[in-house]
Design a protein around this motif. Structure first.
Motif, PDB file in Angstrom:
ATOM      1  N   TYR A   1       0.838  -1.201   0.000  1.00  0.00           N
ATOM      2  CA  TYR A   1       0.000   0.000   0.000  1.00  0.00           C
ATOM      3  C   TYR A   1       0.879   1.260   0.000  1.00  0.00           C
ATOM      4  O   TYR A   1       0.595   2.229  -0.717  1.00  0.00           O
ATOM      5  CB  TYR A   1      -0.929   0.025   1.209  1.00  0.00           C
ATOM      6  CG  TYR A   1      -2.006   1.082   1.089  1.00  0.00           C
ATOM      7  CD1 TYR A   1      -3.222   0.776   0.506  1.00  0.00           C
ATOM      8  CD2 TYR A   1      -1.791   2.394   1.515  1.00  0.00           C
ATOM      9  CE1 TYR A   1      -4.212   1.736   0.360  1.00  0.00           C
ATOM     10  CE2 TYR A   1      -2.753   3.358   1.373  1.00  0.00           C
ATOM     11  CZ  TYR A   1      -3.970   3.030   0.798  1.00  0.00           C
ATOM     12  OH  TYR A   1      -4.934   3.992   0.639  1.00  0.00           O
TER      13      TYR A   1
ATOM     14  N   SER B   1     -10.670   6.238  -4.975  1.00  0.00           N
ATOM     15  CA  SER B   1     -11.908   5.661  -4.430  1.00  0.00           C
ATOM     16  C   SER B   1     -12.236   4.299  -5.032  1.00  0.00           C
ATOM     17  O   SER B   1     -12.840   3.454  -4.381  1.00  0.00           O
ATOM     18  CB  SER B   1     -13.080   6.624  -4.648  1.00  0.00           C
ATOM     19  OG  SER B   1     -13.227   6.913  -6.026  1.00  0.00           O
TER      20      SER B   1
ATOM     21  N   TYR C   1     -10.126   1.913  -5.818  1.00  0.00           N
ATOM     22  CA  TYR C   1      -9.347   0.900  -5.115  1.00  0.00           C
ATOM     23  C   TYR C   1      -9.777   0.760  -3.658  1.00  0.00           C
ATOM     24  O   TYR C   1      -9.534  -0.272  -3.030  1.00  0.00           O
ATOM     25  CB  TYR C   1      -7.853   1.225  -5.186  1.00  0.00           C
ATOM     26  CG  TYR C   1      -7.201   0.783  -6.481  1.00  0.00           C
ATOM     27  CD1 TYR C   1      -7.077  -0.567  -6.787  1.00  0.00           C
ATOM     28  CD2 TYR C   1      -6.721   1.706  -7.396  1.00  0.00           C
ATOM     29  CE1 TYR C   1      -6.492  -0.984  -7.971  1.00  0.00           C
ATOM     30  CE2 TYR C   1      -6.127   1.306  -8.590  1.00  0.00           C
ATOM     31  CZ  TYR C   1      -6.022  -0.047  -8.871  1.00  0.00           C
ATOM     32  OH  TYR C   1      -5.437  -0.464 -10.043  1.00  0.00           O
ATOM     33  N   GLN C   2     -10.419   1.800  -3.121  1.00  0.00           N
ATOM     34  CA  GLN C   2     -10.901   1.749  -1.742  1.00  0.00           C
ATOM     35  C   GLN C   2     -12.280   1.110  -1.644  1.00  0.00           C
ATOM     36  O   GLN C   2     -12.721   0.740  -0.544  1.00  0.00           O
ATOM     37  CB  GLN C   2     -10.952   3.165  -1.155  1.00  0.00           C
ATOM     38  CG  GLN C   2      -9.588   3.808  -0.948  1.00  0.00           C
ATOM     39  CD  GLN C   2      -8.756   3.051   0.067  1.00  0.00           C
ATOM     40  OE1 GLN C   2      -9.269   2.539   1.066  1.00  0.00           O
ATOM     41  NE2 GLN C   2      -7.455   2.970  -0.193  1.00  0.00           N
ATOM     42  N   GLU C   3     -12.959   0.973  -2.773  1.00  0.00           N
ATOM     43  CA  GLU C   3     -14.314   0.414  -2.780  1.00  0.00           C
ATOM     44  C   GLU C   3     -14.294  -1.024  -2.282  1.00  0.00           C
ATOM     45  O   GLU C   3     -13.429  -1.819  -2.646  1.00  0.00           O
ATOM     46  CB  GLU C   3     -14.879   0.457  -4.201  1.00  0.00           C
ATOM     47  CG  GLU C   3     -16.325  -0.018  -4.294  1.00  0.00           C
ATOM     48  CD  GLU C   3     -16.832   0.004  -5.730  1.00  0.00           C
ATOM     49  OE1 GLU C   3     -18.049   0.056  -5.907  1.00  0.00           O
ATOM     50  OE2 GLU C   3     -15.998  -0.029  -6.656  1.00  0.00           O
ATOM     51  N   LYS C   4     -15.246  -1.371  -1.406  1.00  0.00           N
ATOM     52  CA  LYS C   4     -15.338  -2.728  -0.868  1.00  0.00           C
ATOM     53  C   LYS C   4     -15.897  -3.660  -1.937  1.00  0.00           C
ATOM     54  O   LYS C   4     -16.924  -3.380  -2.556  1.00  0.00           O
ATOM     55  CB  LYS C   4     -16.248  -2.750   0.361  1.00  0.00           C
ATOM     56  CG  LYS C   4     -15.753  -1.895   1.516  1.00  0.00           C
ATOM     57  CD  LYS C   4     -14.514  -2.486   2.160  1.00  0.00           C
ATOM     58  CE  LYS C   4     -14.016  -1.629   3.309  1.00  0.00           C
ATOM     59  NZ  LYS C   4     -14.929  -1.609   4.446  1.00  0.00           N
TER      60      LYS C   4
ATOM     61  N   PRO D   1     -11.297  -3.890   0.666  1.00  0.00           N
ATOM     62  CA  PRO D   1     -11.060  -2.936  -0.417  1.00  0.00           C
ATOM     63  C   PRO D   1     -10.520  -3.639  -1.663  1.00  0.00           C
ATOM     64  O   PRO D   1      -9.838  -4.665  -1.555  1.00  0.00           O
ATOM     65  CB  PRO D   1     -10.017  -1.975   0.176  1.00  0.00           C
ATOM     66  CG  PRO D   1     -10.094  -2.165   1.649  1.00  0.00           C
ATOM     67  CD  PRO D   1     -10.505  -3.586   1.869  1.00  0.00           C
ATOM     68  N   ARG D   2     -10.786  -3.049  -2.829  1.00  0.00           N
ATOM     69  CA  ARG D   2     -10.372  -3.669  -4.093  1.00  0.00           C
ATOM     70  C   ARG D   2      -8.857  -3.901  -4.156  1.00  0.00           C
ATOM     71  O   ARG D   2      -8.408  -4.929  -4.656  1.00  0.00           O
ATOM     72  CB  ARG D   2     -10.825  -2.811  -5.270  1.00  0.00           C
ATOM     73  CG  ARG D   2     -10.467  -3.415  -6.629  1.00  0.00           C
ATOM     74  CD  ARG D   2     -11.012  -2.592  -7.766  1.00  0.00           C
ATOM     75  NE  ARG D   2     -12.399  -2.963  -8.059  1.00  0.00           N
ATOM     76  CZ  ARG D   2     -13.447  -2.207  -7.801  1.00  0.00           C
ATOM     77  NH1 ARG D   2     -13.290  -1.022  -7.237  1.00  0.00           N
ATOM     78  NH2 ARG D   2     -14.664  -2.614  -8.098  1.00  0.00           N
ATOM     79  N   TRP D   3      -8.057  -2.955  -3.643  1.00  0.00           N
ATOM     80  CA  TRP D   3      -6.600  -3.131  -3.722  1.00  0.00           C
ATOM     81  C   TRP D   3      -6.156  -4.360  -2.930  1.00  0.00           C
ATOM     82  O   TRP D   3      -5.269  -5.108  -3.349  1.00  0.00           O
ATOM     83  CB  TRP D   3      -5.868  -1.874  -3.218  1.00  0.00           C
ATOM     84  CG  TRP D   3      -5.934  -1.649  -1.729  1.00  0.00           C
ATOM     85  CD1 TRP D   3      -6.835  -0.896  -1.044  1.00  0.00           C
ATOM     86  CD2 TRP D   3      -5.061  -2.203  -0.738  1.00  0.00           C
ATOM     87  NE1 TRP D   3      -6.592  -0.936   0.304  1.00  0.00           N
ATOM     88  CE2 TRP D   3      -5.494  -1.730   0.516  1.00  0.00           C
ATOM     89  CE3 TRP D   3      -3.945  -3.049  -0.797  1.00  0.00           C
ATOM     90  CZ2 TRP D   3      -4.875  -2.083   1.702  1.00  0.00           C
ATOM     91  CZ3 TRP D   3      -3.317  -3.407   0.396  1.00  0.00           C
ATOM     92  CH2 TRP D   3      -3.782  -2.916   1.630  1.00  0.00           C
ATOM     93  N   GLN D   4      -6.801  -4.576  -1.779  1.00  0.00           N
ATOM     94  CA  GLN D   4      -6.452  -5.721  -0.935  1.00  0.00           C
ATOM     95  C   GLN D   4      -6.907  -7.021  -1.594  1.00  0.00           C
ATOM     96  O   GLN D   4      -6.204  -8.044  -1.549  1.00  0.00           O
ATOM     97  CB  GLN D   4      -7.121  -5.549   0.432  1.00  0.00           C
ATOM     98  CG  GLN D   4      -6.564  -6.442   1.516  1.00  0.00           C
ATOM     99  CD  GLN D   4      -7.165  -6.103   2.873  1.00  0.00           C
ATOM    100  OE1 GLN D   4      -7.791  -5.063   3.060  1.00  0.00           O
ATOM    101  NE2 GLN D   4      -6.967  -6.974   3.825  1.00  0.00           N
ATOM    102  N   HIS D   5      -8.085  -6.973  -2.199  1.00  0.00           N
ATOM    103  CA  HIS D   5      -8.632  -8.107  -2.943  1.00  0.00           C
ATOM    104  C   HIS D   5      -7.680  -8.488  -4.076  1.00  0.00           C
ATOM    105  O   HIS D   5      -7.351  -9.663  -4.283  1.00  0.00           O
ATOM    106  CB  HIS D   5     -10.010  -7.713  -3.497  1.00  0.00           C
ATOM    107  CG  HIS D   5     -10.628  -8.705  -4.422  1.00  0.00           C
ATOM    108  ND1 HIS D   5     -10.312  -8.769  -5.757  1.00  0.00           N
ATOM    109  CD2 HIS D   5     -11.566  -9.648  -4.206  1.00  0.00           C
ATOM    110  CE1 HIS D   5     -11.024  -9.719  -6.339  1.00  0.00           C
ATOM    111  NE2 HIS D   5     -11.786 -10.276  -5.424  1.00  0.00           N
TER     112      HIS D   5
END
Length: 351
Positions: free
Chosen positions: A290, A300, A302-305, A311-315
């Motif tokens: 990150y 936003s 990438y921050q969207e669940k 969050p999309r980035w974590q996914h």
């Protein structure tokens, strides 16, 4: 045998002092009485050998038949945490070295049974856990008899039962790991039959059949909302797989220069792990990734669940790790340890 065992376990459930027992009290008041009810002669040190010497160490009990150790039991007090990696690895190590087929780690209340000679780390070699307090008494007694009774150990049936449970668990895990990936592959590369099916269903609803290219574009547009987390991550988040609610409009996607694909993340993921000696906690990797792509991931979109409520980035990072694992760069969870990601030898050489 079973009725006597059930009555004893029921008495233990009502014993409010159990959690305060010392290790010696646990051995005398819980472990030995259970072994006796399973047909073992606890007064015969050639059959139930306490403090059995294994190289330069000792195991609390060795259950022996015809001069051979068949089961090793390591005892702790009830307040002891059995999930300590050192406890598990030590027991499995000397069980494996001695050629013992079954090993038990117990604090009197919880009994974890292992196949020391099976492949993988200690987690993957666990067969089952018996909990005297939480589980139904009849089920507890049945498991004890199936897996630890002298009669079944002697006949080889206990080992057969343990291997059958273990094989079933491995199969179940393999299926659960494969299902999210199978779904995601369909979403990422939809089959022509699926595209045609959706087009036909749309025609039934509105009387107009969309072009197959329109359906394909639909999949691409909402792809990230349909994708599922890997099974391991679903377990970690404790949430069921889900897609976005229909009424929510999608967040505006970032420009192409801000997009980072899952494949793009792989070399950075490998470098981070290599910097930590080949193994690091998942949280540490997420933190560094990150930080590395903060200007991208602050968007936003990438921050969207997405699925799993993350969050999309974590996914995307979770799936980057899965893709790296498929390429042989990252070890399986059973080898790296829960909550940790670790490189294979191939991963350490990857550039």
């Amino acid at each position: 045998m079973t009725e006597n065992l059930i009555a004893f376990i029921d008495n233990l459930k009502n014993n409010l002092r159990l959690s305060s027992y010392s290790e010696d009290q646990t051995k005398m008041a819980i472990i030995q009485p259970i072994l006796r009810r399973l047909g073992w002669d606890t007064e015969n040190v050639d059959e139930v050998c306490p403090e059995f010497s294994v190289e330069n160490r000792r195991v609390d009990y060795a259950l022996r038949l015809n001069g051979q150790s068949t089961v090793f039991i390591e005892a702790k007090k009830p307040s002891e945490d059995l999930e300590s990696q050192s406890h598990q690895e030590q027991l499995l190590d000397y069980s494996f070295r001695q050629g013992v087929d079954l090993a038990v780690l117990t604090n009197g209340i919880t009994w974890s049974l292992y196949l020391p000679r099976a492949g993988g780390d200690w987690r993957s070699r666990k067969v089952t856990t018996i909990d005297l307090i939480e589980q139904e008494t009849s089920n507890v007694a049945s498991k004890f008899v199936d897996l630890l009774s002298k009669k079944n150990i002697e006949s080889g049936k206990a080992l057969h039962n343990a291997e059958a449970i273990h094989k079933s668990k491995l199969k179940e895990k393999a299926v659960q790991d494969a299902l999210p990936e199978s779904w995601n592959r369909i979403i990422e590369e939809p089959d022509s039959l699926l595209i045609e099916l959706i087009a036909e269903r749309a025609e039934r609803i509105c009387s107009y059949k969309p072009e197959l290219t329109e359906v394909t574009k639909f999949f691409k547009r909402y792809q990230d909302q349909f994708l599922l987390l890997p099974a391991e991550e679903q377990l970690r988040t404790g949430e069921r797989p889900r897609v976005k609610k229909r009424e929510k409009s999608p967040v505006q996607e970032p420009s192409e220069n801000l997009k980072i694909s899952q494949d793009d993340l792989i070399p950075h993921l490998v470098k981070i792990l290599r910097r930590h000696g080949g193994r690091a906690s998942k949280e540490q990797v997420e933190k560094e990734i990150y930080s590395m792509f903060k200007s991208n991931f602050d968007h936003s979109w990438y921050q969207e669940k997405v699925s799993g409520g993350v969050p999309r980035w974590q996914h995307n990072l979770a799936w980057a790790k899965e893709r790296a694992k498929k390429r042989g760069l990252i070890k399986r969870p059973s080898e790296s340890g829960r909550g940790f990601w670790a490189l294979t030898d191939k991963g350490m050489k990857f550039s």
